[in-house]
Design a protein around this motif. Structure first.
Motif, short mmCIF file in Angstrom:
data_model
loop_
_atom_site.label_atom_id
_atom_site.label_comp_id
_atom_site.label_asym_id
_atom_site.label_seq_id
_atom_site.Cartn_x
_atom_site.Cartn_y
_atom_site.Cartn_z
N ALA A 1 1.03 0.52 14.82
CA ALA A 1 1.03 1.03 13.44
C ALA A 1 0.12 0.18 12.57
O ALA A 1 -0.64 0.69 11.71
N GLY A 2 0.14 -1.13 12.76
CA GLY A 2 -0.72 -2.02 11.97
C GLY A 2 -2.18 -1.77 12.24
O GLY A 2 -3.01 -1.75 11.32
N CYS A 3 -2.52 -1.61 13.53
CA CYS A 3 -3.93 -1.35 13.90
C CYS A 3 -4.41 -0.04 13.30
O CYS A 3 -5.54 0.06 12.77
N LEU A 4 -3.57 1.00 13.39
CA LEU A 4 -3.97 2.29 12.82
C LEU A 4 -4.14 2.19 11.30
O LEU A 4 -5.06 2.78 10.71
N ALA A 5 -3.27 1.45 10.68
CA ALA A 5 -3.39 1.28 9.22
C ALA A 5 -4.68 0.56 8.85
O ALA A 5 -5.36 0.91 7.88
N ALA A 6 -5.06 -0.46 9.69
CA ALA A 6 -6.31 -1.20 9.41
C ALA A 6 -7.51 -0.30 9.57
O ALA A 6 -8.46 -0.31 8.78
N VAL A 7 -7.49 0.52 10.67
CA VAL A 7 -8.62 1.44 10.88
C VAL A 7 -8.71 2.46 9.74
O VAL A 7 -9.79 2.79 9.23
N LYS A 8 -7.54 2.99 9.35
CA LYS A 8 -7.52 3.98 8.26
C LYS A 8 -8.07 3.38 6.96
O LYS A 8 -8.85 3.99 6.23
#
Length: 536
Positions: free
Chosen positions: A16-23
Motif C-alpha cells: 500500500a505504501g509503494c502504491l501510494a508513493a507511485v500515485k
C-alpha cells in the motif's frame, strides 16, 4: 499461524505504501499506479530469467574436437553393419511357461530365461508330465531341488507330486516329473523274481513312476525304519526280507519279533528267532552277535598281519520289530541295568559291525525322542520314515538335520490311508517309495527254497567237531534244546559240580549258553547249527 498473519499484514502495508508513493509521484489514480507496478515486476522477472539462461549456456559450452571425414565415414559404416547384424540375428525363442514358473519360484533370476530349444516335454501315460530342460549358466539342478515347494506351488500341485533327477554330465540339466494325481493313487504290482534278481542292489519298493528303488547294498550299512501304528511297517519289512533272500541268496538271519507274530513266516530259515518283548532277550541276541563281530575282527587282524587276502564273511542280518519296547525298563533296578547294557551293546553292534558284514535293521512304531536312544539311532546310515504326524517325530527316524538336506520330503504329507508309503533317505537323497506287498504264496515259495538249500548245505558243510557231536546227539533224541547237566555227560564231561560242568561245556562248544525264562541253562539246536555252519 501468528507469524504468517503478521507477515501478510506487513506485506499489505508495504505494498500500500509503494502504491501510494507511485500515485503521488506520477499523479495517477489508484488503478493506474497498480497497473504500472505490476508491469514493472513482470519485466524485471523476464529480465532475470533471460540473464540466468545466457549465463548457463556460456558455462556449459565445451570445445568440440573436429573429426576427419575418414573417421566419420568409418563410424557411419560400423553403425550400418551393426544394424544389419541385428536384423540378421532374430531374438531367441523362449519357453514362457517354464521361465515364468522358475522365475516366480526363485530358481532363476527375473532377467534370465529358459530357451525353448533346451526344453523337452514328455507325456507319461497315466503318470504325468516329464520336463527335461537346461538352466541358464548361473543355475544348477540343486537350485531346483532347494525350491521344490515353490515350484510345486507354481504348478498347482503339492511337493509330493514332483520328482527331480540330476544329470551326471551337466549340472544345469534337470529332469522334472510332475505327477497328474497324488503319488501311489494307483497301486503297482509286486515285482517278479527276475526283476528283483536283476536289480542293482536291494530293492525296497516302487517310486512314484513304478520304477524299483532301493539301496545299492547292505554291506557296511544298517537301516532304521520308523512310522506310526498301522502305517505298513510289517508289510514293508516282509517284502524287504523276501528281496534279501532273493538278492543275497545264503546269509544268516536273526529275528527278534517284538510284535510276536509279525515275522513268523521266516522263523524256519532264521539262525535264531525270538518272539518276545523282553529286554533280556534282546541282550542275549546282542551278546551273541557282538561275539561274532569280535571274532571276525580278530580274523581280519590276523589276515593283515600275515599279509593275506581279507577274509570273506557270510552276510548276517539282525532284524528287530518294535525295537522301542526293548529300551523301556519296568522300574526295577535290574531292568534298568539290562536296558542300559542293551543301549551300549546296540551302539557297539551297529557301529562296529559295518566292516564285518553284519547289518542291523531296526523298526519302531513309536519314533519319539525317547523311543530309540540317540547314540544308537545316530549310527544308522540308511533311514526310512512312514507316515508320522509331526516334524519332530520325523527327525527321530530321519535324523535331526534331515530338513536341512537337499529337497527333503515331509513324512507328515504322506497319505496315511496308503500303507507302506515312506520316505527313503539314503546317499544324501530323499525318495518317496511304497514298499512291496508280495502275495503270501510268493513269500512261502521263496522261504521253502531257502529251507531246502540250507538243508543241503548243512549236511555237506558241518565239520567233525564237538559242536557236530552235540548236534547229532540232539537230532538223535529228537529235541531242540538240552540242559547243561544232560548234555555234559554225553560229551564226556563228568563233573559233579554243575557250575564247573557248565563252564567246561561252554569252553568245549564255544557257543553262548541259552538262559531260559526260569533260570535253566542249556543249548539250542539252532544255535549250535548256526555256529558250526557259519564262518565265525
Amino acid at each position: 499461524m501468528s507469524a504468517q498473519i503478521a507477515g501478510g499484514i506487513g506485506t499489505l502495508a508495504v505494498a500500500a505504501g509503494c502504491l501510494a508513493a507511485v500515485k503521488e509521484k506520477l499523479g495517477l489514480p489508484w488503478w493506474g499506479a497498480l497497473a504500472v507496478s505490476a508491469g514493472g515486476l513482470v519485466l524485471l522477472g523476464y529480465l532475470a530469467w533471460w540473464i540466468r539462461r545466457r549465463v548457463k549456456q556460456l558455462w556449459s559450452r565445451e570445445p568440440q574436437q573436429k573429426q576427419p571425414a575418414t573417421a566419420l565415414r568409418q563410424e557411419a559404416a560400423a553403425g550400418v553393419a551393426d544394424a544389419a547384424g541385428e536384423a540378421e540375428q532374430p531374438l531367441p525363442d523362449i519357453d514362457k511357461g517354464l521361465t515364468t514358473v522358475l522365475s516366480r519360484a526363485g530358481v532363476i533370476g527375473k532377467d534370465e530365461f529358459i530357451l525353448a530349444d533346451d526344453v523337452t516335454v514328455e507325456q507319461l501315460e497315466g503318470i504325468g508330465t516329464r520336463y527335461r530342460f537346461l538352466l541358464p549358466p548361473s543355475g544348477t539342478a540343486g537350485d531346483v531341488e532347494s525350491r521344490l515347494g515353490a515350484v510345486a506351488s507354481m504348478f498347482g500341485v503339492t511337493r509330493l507330486h514332483l520328482q527331480v533327477e540330476k544329470s551326471r554330465r551337466n549340472e544345469r540339466q534337470v529332469n522334472l516329473l510332475v505327477l497328474k494325481e497324488p503319488p501311489f493313487t494307483n497301486a503297482f504290482s509286486a515285482p517278479s523274481r527276475t526283476s528283483v534278481e536283476t536289480f542293482t542292489g536291494v530293492p525296497l519298493g516302487h517310486d512314484v513312476t513304478g520304477k524299483l528303488v532301493g539301496v545299492p547294498t547292505f554291506d557296511r550299512a544298517s537301516l532304521l525304519v520308523g512310522g506310526m501304528t498301522q502305517s505298513g511297517k510289517t508289510t514293508l519289512v516282509n517284502g524287504l526280507i523276501t528281496c534279501l533272500l532273493i538278492a543275497y541268496g545264503d546269509f544268516d538271519l536273526y529275528l527278534l519279533d517284538g510284535k510276536l507274530c509279525g515275522l513268523t513266516e521266516f522263523e524256519k530259515i532264521a539262525v535264531r528267532y525270538e518272539a518276545s518283548d523282553d529286554p533280556a532277550v534282546l541282550e542275549s541276541m546282542l551278546n551273541e552277535l557282538v561275539d561274532r563281530v569280535d571274532s571276525r575282527y580278530i580274523k581280519m587282524q590276523e589276515a593283515k598281519r600275515n599279509r593275506q587276502p581279507e577274509p570273506v564273511f557270510r552276510p548276517v542280518f539282525f532284524i528287530i520289530d518294535e525295537a522301542a519296547d526293548f529300551y523301556v525298563d519296568n522300574g526295577t533296578k535290574e531292568s534298568q541295568e539290562i536296558v542300559r547294557r542293551n543301549v551300549d551293546q546296540s551302539r557297539k553292534l551297529v557301529s562296529k559291525s559295518l566292516e564285518s558284514g553284519i547289518a542291523t535293521i531296526m523298526m519302531t512304531q513309536r519314533p519319539s525322542n525317547d523311543a530309540i536312544p540317540v547314540k544308537v539311532r545316530d549310527q544308522f546310515l540308511f533311514r526310512m520314515c512312514l507316515y508320522v504326524a509331526a516334524k519332530g517325530t520325523a527327525k527321530v527316524a530321519l535324523g535331526d538335520s534331515y530338513f536341512e538336506t537337499v529337497a527333503p520330503i515331509h513324512p507328515a504329507l504322506l497319505d496315511s490311508n496308503i500303507k507302506g508309503q515312506a520316505v527313503l533317505f539314503a546317499g544324501g537323497r530323499s525318495t518317496l517309495i511304497r514298499g512291496f506287498n508280495f502275495e503270501r504264496e510268493f513269500i512261502w515259495g521263496v522261504v521253502d527254497e531257502v529251507i531246502d538249500r540250507q538243508a543241503k548245505n548243512r549236511a555237506a558243510e558241518i565239520p567233525d567237531c564237538p559242536k557236530k557231536k552235540a548236534i547229532d546227539i540232539m537230532r538223535k533224541k529228537g529235541v531242540k534244546f538240552m540242559l547243561n547237566n544232560e548234555l555234559a555227560p554225553l560229551l564226556d564231561i563228568h563233573e559233579t559240580d554243575s557250575v564247573e560242568a557248565g563252564k567246561r561245556l561252554a569252553q568245549l562248544l564255544g557257543v553262548p549258553v541259552h538262559r531260559g525264562t526260569k533260570g535253566v541253562r542249556g543249548y539250542k539246536l539252532d544255535h549250535l547249527t548256526a555256529a558250526v555252519t557259519s564262518d565265525s
